[in-house]
Write an enzyme that holds these catalytic residues in place. Structure first.
Site, PDB file in Angstrom:
ATOM      1  N   HIS A 180     -33.290  28.588  17.818  1.00 28.75           N
ATOM      2  CA  HIS A 180     -33.814  29.238  16.610  1.00 28.75           C
ATOM      3  C   HIS A 180     -34.676  28.284  15.783  1.00 28.75           C
ATOM      4  O   HIS A 180     -34.942  28.560  14.619  1.00 28.75           O
ATOM      5  CB  HIS A 180     -32.657  29.784  15.766  1.00 28.75           C
ATOM      6  N   TRP A 213       0.915  -1.159   0.000  1.00 29.29           N
ATOM      7  CA  TRP A 213       0.000   0.000   0.000  1.00 29.29           C
ATOM      8  C   TRP A 213       0.937   1.186   0.000  1.00 29.29           C
ATOM      9  O   TRP A 213       1.577   1.483   1.003  1.00 29.29           O
ATOM     10  CB  TRP A 213      -0.872  -0.056   1.256  1.00 29.29           C
ATOM     11  N   ASN A 226       7.587  -3.771   5.638  1.00 31.57           N
ATOM     12  CA  ASN A 226       6.420  -2.973   6.047  1.00 31.57           C
ATOM     13  C   ASN A 226       6.915  -1.906   6.999  1.00 31.57           C
ATOM     14  O   ASN A 226       7.761  -2.187   7.843  1.00 31.57           O
ATOM     15  CB  ASN A 226       5.401  -3.824   6.822  1.00 31.57           C
TER      16      ASN A 226
END
Ligand code: F6R
Length: 598
Positions: free
Chosen positions: A493, A72, A98
């Site tokens: 409101h 990745w 990794n």
């Protein structure tokens, strides 16, 4: 979130490796490769794209020892040459990795000056060249000597021509050995081993391993032999994919601290050295995004104005391209975890057409947005499988703070000391998130206050107004409860008309924030309408808890950074509510992970 596999035994290594890589597929990847010892020599094959691309290109190798990797991309875009494994100049060693090598620039310069030829843009490649310099016959020793020179995090596996040995090392990245009979396995995730063995040895930080068909030897940091009893894995393959978690979403929420850690590792240097946004000649900033990413942008506006004093506007990507367009040429920051959201891509093109400078914040290296903008800041959350954004959203918040601090320091709004102090607070954020996760069962309990409701309100002020919008979005998308977020001051409101005892209100009030007293007043208004209030506040805040039916506590945090722990608490809340309602959490109805239509 890359994957590593290794095999040494009596079967065809390529088949075992490809099977292991397939089982790691759920983690997401953009390229894959294998290295094997074939007739005594090293052979290497790697391809960008799906595993099928690699599979189709793979000849029938006979070798019995090899390593494999799914990548990745973090450092260097996805491509054949940036895919792992990497091989030494003499072709004798190959490695997969990794993690992140933080000092790779300096190492690469040194190795290149010594004559090493690099073939990729990755941080990883320095590892194999370093190993080559250390290798004098002992593969594991060469790896042990190599990792001593590396700063950062890693799981590394290495093979050597003419040998059945695999050497491996670990620091802050998982690595597990699978034990067989006259064969042994290696993987970064136990999922890859389950079809072969349930007997495993977990490798600890600082350890190195030597693995052959006949045995496995583990060594500590000082080279002393480590004796460890094997563990027995009882997970099913499906359980293991989710790391034992019931859903990917929960797993990904738990990956938050690591995602923060990796994002900071990747970005702090860039921010401190000014490599991101080297030109500071803009007067305004515009933040553009969709969905959760838009909520990160909203937090970004507060951060930008607080740390950098730069006027900041926000626009939904789907609206930006149809707006009349600003007269000045601001910096436009586009936030998209996938990098593929059609509206955000269209907005990026429109921003450039209008002559703006563009910067993308994305989690996916090589995604389309990265080709549409002038600059990119990557978050490093790793792949996210659950449709609801969790860890990617968290790292987007980090990116917003980092950019605001960078701009604030560069334009003189922040002194050097204030910049350092803000960065050091950010460094604490991974611990803060961990501390929320350590008390996740309180959040699970709190979910019982909400799971039967048809409507639910989330209220907050200031920098926690967007956090509550995100909390409401998360709840509605995975539990299908109608949930709305409001700026607490807006209740009177109009929305107050909807409150009664069947409408729970989740209210955040962070002691120390200048809107805290106002929040307490808003919570009192809500409680006076009999709405059950679930408060989110700092540990030990009795003023808040007195007003609320129930509390979720987060650790002490400066108000400006409070969206980080509050977000994780609300993600977990949404998860447990959806789970109690039996929803399809990872794949909510009608939603997709990346929205490629306008
Ligand atoms: C919500 C969620 C979506 C995305 C949105 C934008 O959990 O994930 O709202 O945030 O679709 O996606 P990206 O960030 O990929 O542009």
């Amino acid at each position: 979130m890359c994957g590593i596999v290794g095999y040494s035994g009596h079967r065809r290594a390529s088949e075992v490796l490809m099977d292991g890589l397939k089982r790691l597929e759920y983690r997401g990847y953009d390229s894959a490769g294998v290295a094997m010892v074939e007739d005594g020599r090293l052979v290497l094959l790697k391809r960008q794209g799906e595993l099928d691309v690699l599979q189709k290109a793979l000849p029938k190798f006979e070798g019995r020892t090899g390593i494999g990797h799914t990548r990745w991309a973090t450092c260097g875009r996805p491509s054949d040459r940036n895919a792992h494994p990497f091989v030494s100049c003499d072709g004798k060693l190959a490695i997969v990795h990794n993690g992140i090598i933080e000092n790779y620039t300096a190492l690469r310069e040194r190795l290149e000056s010594e004559g090493h030829h690099f073939t990729s843009e990755t941080d990883t490649e320095v590892v194999v060249h370093l190993m080559e310099t250390h290798f004098s016959g002992d593969l594991r020793q060469a790896l042990a000597d190599t990792v001593r020179e590396i700063q950062g995090t890693y799981a590394i596996a290495a093979v050597l021509e003419g040998s059945q040995e695999i050497a491996a090392a670990r620091k802050e990245n998982p690595l597990v050995v699978g034990l067989g009979v006259k064969e042994n396995f290696l993987a970064s995730d136990v999922t890859a081993l389950l079809s072969h063995t349930s007997q495993v040895l977990y490798i600890m930080d600082g350890e190195t391993v030597s693995l052959t068909p006949n045995g496995v030897a583990v060594y500590d940091h000082d080279g002393a032999s480590v004796k460890r009893e094997p563990s027995v894995v009882t997970w099913s393959a499906e359980d293991a994919q989710k790391g034992g978690f019931e859903h990917f979403m929960l797993k990904e929420i738990f990956e938050g601290p690591n995602a923060i850690h990796n994002t900071l590792l990747g970005a702090l240097d860039l921010i401190e050295n000014g490599d991101v946004l080297p030109r500071m000649d803009f007067q305004t900033v515009k933040l553009v995004a969709c969905g959760s990413s838009f909520h990160a942008a909203m937090v970004g506006k507060y951060a930008m104005e607080e740390f950098a004093g730069v006027p900041t506007t926000l626009e939904l990507a789907s609206e930006y391209r149809y707006s009349p367009g600003a007269r000045e040429a601001p910096l436009v920051i586009l936030i998209t975890q996938s990098g593929e959201t059609a509206d955000t891509l269209a907005a990026a093109r429109e921003a450039r057409r209008r002559g703006c400078r563009t910067l993308a914040v994305t989690n996916v290296v090589g995604s389309t947005i990265t080709r549409e903008v002038d600059e990119v800041l990557y978050t490093r959350a790793g792949p996210e499988i659950g449709v609801a954004a969790t860890k990617t959203f968290l790292t987007q918040l980090l990116a917003m703070y980092l950019l605001a601090i960078r701009i604030g320091y560069a334009n003189g709004t922040l002194s050097h000391d204030s910049m350092r102090s803000a960065l050091s607070s950010l460094r604490q954020s991974s611990n803060m998130v961990q501390s929320v996760l350590n008390h996740i069962h309180d959040i699970e309990e709190a979910s019982k206050m909400i799971d039967k409701a048809d409507h639910c309100f989330f209220i907050g002020r200031n920098i926690n107004y967007p956090t509550m919008l995100e909390g409401a979005l998360k709840l509605k998308e995975i539990s299908y409860i109608h949930a709305e977020g409001f700026a607490a001051g807006e209740l009177k409101h109009g929305p107050l008309a909807l409150l009664d005892s069947t409408t729970p209100v989740i209210a955040v009030a962070i002691k120390g924030d200048h809107t805290y007293e106002k929040m307490l007043a808003n919570i009192s208004e809500v409680a006076a309408r009999d709405s059950p209030v679930l408060g989110v506040g700092l540990e030990g805040d009795t003023d808040l808890s007195r007003l609320c039916e129930r509390m979720i506590f987060v650790p002490p945090v400066k108000p400006v950074f409070s969206p980080i722990p509050v977000t994780v608490a609300l993600q977990a809340l949404a998860y447990y509510v959806a789970n109690r309602r039996g929803c399809s959490i990872d794949k909510p109805k009608n939603l997709a992970k990346s929205v490629t239509v306008e």
